[in-house]
Design a protein around this motif. Structure first.
Motif, short mmCIF file in Angstrom:
data_model
loop_
_atom_site.label_atom_id
_atom_site.label_comp_id
_atom_site.label_asym_id
_atom_site.label_seq_id
_atom_site.Cartn_x
_atom_site.Cartn_y
_atom_site.Cartn_z
N ARG A 156 27.62 38.47 37.93
CA ARG A 156 27.84 39.34 39.10
C ARG A 156 27.22 40.72 38.86
N TRP A 157 27.38 41.27 37.63
CA TRP A 157 26.75 42.57 37.33
C TRP A 157 25.23 42.46 37.39
N ALA A 158 24.69 41.35 36.89
CA ALA A 158 23.23 41.14 36.95
C ALA A 158 22.77 41.04 38.41
N GLU A 159 23.54 40.37 39.22
CA GLU A 159 23.20 40.26 40.65
C GLU A 159 23.22 41.63 41.31
N GLY B 126 26.03 33.45 30.60
CA GLY B 126 27.03 34.50 30.45
C GLY B 126 28.23 34.22 31.31
N THR B 127 29.14 35.14 31.28
CA THR B 127 30.36 34.97 32.06
C THR B 127 30.06 35.17 33.54
N ASP B 128 30.99 34.79 34.36
CA ASP B 128 30.85 35.02 35.79
C ASP B 128 30.70 36.52 36.07
N GLU B 129 31.46 37.32 35.31
CA GLU B 129 31.38 38.77 35.48
C GLU B 129 29.97 39.27 35.13
#
Length: 172
Positions: A20-23, A14-17
């Motif tokens: 980051r949301w998954a993290e 997926g995208t970097d965004e």
């Protein structure tokens, strides 16, 4: 499987965004578990199951709620809620009273012991997370704003269960 296919099925795809949301979601779950795992240092604190905690959190803002409203707000099935309320009653944290507007219904109220316990455990949670963050409040307001928006967004888009579906309408 091609390299592109492997990348697309990877948990970090997926995208970097998106990553980051998954993290963030992972961290929220880990932090929640760590708070629950540590228990309480004050011997007066009454430990609660996750479902009991959800009900008590709801009752802090909705002081005299019928079980149907508690079930809808917490996402609990009515039968599960009944079990949870029984446990909270045995612990002396809530009481069910006849609804003054409708003698057939009941409302659930927190007891003084329930309100005191909620305040006590919140102080313990605050101390634990503050210490874990090194008492650094630099980004605290931004974190609270983001997490509040996430909570509102998630609860407002919660999949409907039997507890949250409107009653079937009968048509003449």
């Amino acid at each position: 499987m091609t390299e592109d296919q492997t990348h697309q099925t990877s948990p970090t795809a997926g995208t970097d965004e998106d990553r980051r949301w998954a993290e963030l979601a992972d961290l929220v779950l880990i932090i929640s578990r760590e708070i629950q795992f540590r228990g309480y240092t004050d011997e007066r604190a009454i430990p609660l199951s996750p479902s009991e905690g959800m009900v008590m959190r709801h009752l802090q803002h909705d002081h005299a709620a019928p079980p149907s409203r508690i079930a809808a707000a917490t996402g609990l099935q009515r039968t599960n809620l009944s079990t949870v309320l029984g446990g909270l009653e045995r612990k002396g944290l809530v009481e069910r009273r006849a609804d003054p507007g409708d003698g057939r219904g009941v409302t659930v109220h927190t007891t003084e012991r329930g309100r005191a316990n909620y305040a006590l455990v919140r102080r313990e949670w605050a101390a634990a997370v503050s210490a874990a963050a090194g008492h650094d409040t630099t980004h605290l307001d931004a974190a609270l704003t983001l997490l509040s928006a996430m909570e509102t967004g998630l609860t407002s888009t919660r999949p409907r269960t039997r507890a949250t579906r409107p009653a079937a309408q009968s048509h003449p």
